[in-house]
Scaffold this motif. Structure first.
Motif, PDB file in Angstrom:
ATOM      1  N   GLU A  92       0.842  -1.191   0.000  1.00 55.91           N
ATOM      2  CA  GLU A  92       0.000   0.000   0.000  1.00 55.91           C
ATOM      3  C   GLU A  92       0.885   1.252   0.000  1.00 55.91           C
ATOM      4  OE1 GLU A  92      -3.925   0.416   2.210  1.00 55.91           O
ATOM      5  OE2 GLU A  92      -2.471   1.167   3.651  1.00 55.91           O
ATOM      6  N   THR A 110       1.573   4.952   0.821  1.00 58.89           N
ATOM      7  CA  THR A 110       1.092   5.871   1.853  1.00 58.89           C
ATOM      8  C   THR A 110       1.931   7.140   1.843  1.00 58.89           C
ATOM      9  OG1 THR A 110       0.367   4.046   3.255  1.00 58.89           O
ATOM     10  CG2 THR A 110       0.699   6.166   4.326  1.00 58.89           C
ATOM     11  N   GLU A 139      -3.599   7.040   2.738  1.00 59.94           N
ATOM     12  CA  GLU A 139      -3.378   5.778   2.043  1.00 59.94           C
ATOM     13  C   GLU A 139      -3.820   5.919   0.599  1.00 59.94           C
ATOM     14  OE1 GLU A 139      -5.776   3.360   4.453  1.00 59.94           O
ATOM     15  OE2 GLU A 139      -4.309   3.129   6.054  1.00 59.94           O
ATOM     16  N   ALA A 165      -9.021   4.821   1.774  1.00 57.57           N
ATOM     17  CA  ALA A 165      -8.217   4.671   2.976  1.00 57.57           C
ATOM     18  C   ALA A 165      -9.010   3.952   4.055  1.00 57.57           C
ATOM     19  CB  ALA A 165      -7.785   6.048   3.478  1.00 57.57           C
TER      20      ALA A 165
END
Length: 267
Positions: free
Chosen positions: A196, A198, A216, A223
């Motif tokens: 992911e 971020t 995110e 997110a």
């Protein structure tokens, strides 16, 4: 002479500026790494050293708190924790604890940008499960719920008739939650990791760099990965309460009421 002095001053100023930028970038890196290491270790005390007070109280950070997730679980189903028996509470605690434990597994900082008193750090985070898959209700769980309703239909109707709707739902949830979250926990343990992207936002406050926001950017999803995994169990259990008992789309409570009424007329 003046030209030479000007050249020296400009060189000195450039060196000072570069030194300042380098120092800030190093401090930003240390803050980001400290925060992320704390998240991987699920250590709130460590995390709190690298984030602003306001961000520490944000929902993003609360989602890393098993107690908060457990409370959100009960609130989503509109039931009181104290109405749930010990087995059910332990099952919920075990599940949300697993969600938090498996959330942040590792990280890799990919980019750091510093501008005056703000900074942005791009990080690739490895999660211990696939949030998108975890948010789905497994077919096996749906089958278990349907089987439970078939097996306990008469008992649920009887409880509804004698004690009311709330008592029936307490029975329903206390029986089903351990089953549902148990299956969800098994799915988490068997799940593969996922990555992911971020972005951490930092601000320099009183000379110290602190994380003030986290965004995110998982492809195809919003997110809130931790929340999604916990919500999946809630969704499964809510399904149990709303699953159709008959062809006229009656819910559990509605159909129990109809069955109780039919029983009265048959007498």
């Amino acid at each position: 002479m003046c030209k030479r002095l000007a050249t020296v001053l400009m060189t000195l100023l450039t060196v000072l500026l570069l030194t300042g930028c380098s120092a800030d970038k190093k401090a930003v890196t240390e803050a980001a790494e400290g925060f992320l290491n704390g998240m991987v270790a699920n250590d709130k005390e460590v995390v709190s050293q690298y984030v602003s007070e306001e961000f520490m109280k944000s929902e993003t950070m609360q989602l890393m708190d098993p107690d908060y997730l457990a409370d959100a679980f009960y609130a989503a189903m509109n039931v009181k924790k104290e109405d749930m028996n010990e087995e059910t509470q332990k099952a919920v605690d075990a599940y949300v604890g697993e969600v938090v434990e498996r959330a942040y597994q590792s990280f890799e900082i990919q980019d750091i940008k510093v501008q005056d008193t703000t900074a942005a750090v791009t990080v690739n985070i490895t999660l211990g499960y696939d949030p998108d898959a975890s948010a789905q209700i497994p077919e096996e769980t749906i089958d278990l719920i349907s089987q439970y309703q078939s097996d306990h239909y008469d008992e649920l109707v009887s409880i509804y008739t004698d004690e009311g709707e709330n008592a029936m739902y307490r029975k329903l949830y206390n029986d089903l939650i351990p089953i549902v979250v148990g299956k969800m926990q098994e799915a988490l343990a068997a799940d593969t990791t996922t990555e992911e992207k971020t972005i951490l936002t930092l601000e320099k406050v009183d000379g110290k760099w602190l994380i003030t926001d986290l965004e995110e950017n998982r492809p195809g999803a919003a997110a809130g990965s931790t929340e999604e995994a916990a919500t999946a169990a809630t969704t499964s259990t809510e399904y149990a309460a709303e699953t159709e008992y008959s062809s006229d789309n009656s819910t559990t409570a509605e159909y129990a009421e109809e069955a109780a009424t039919d029983g009265e007329y048959s007498e």
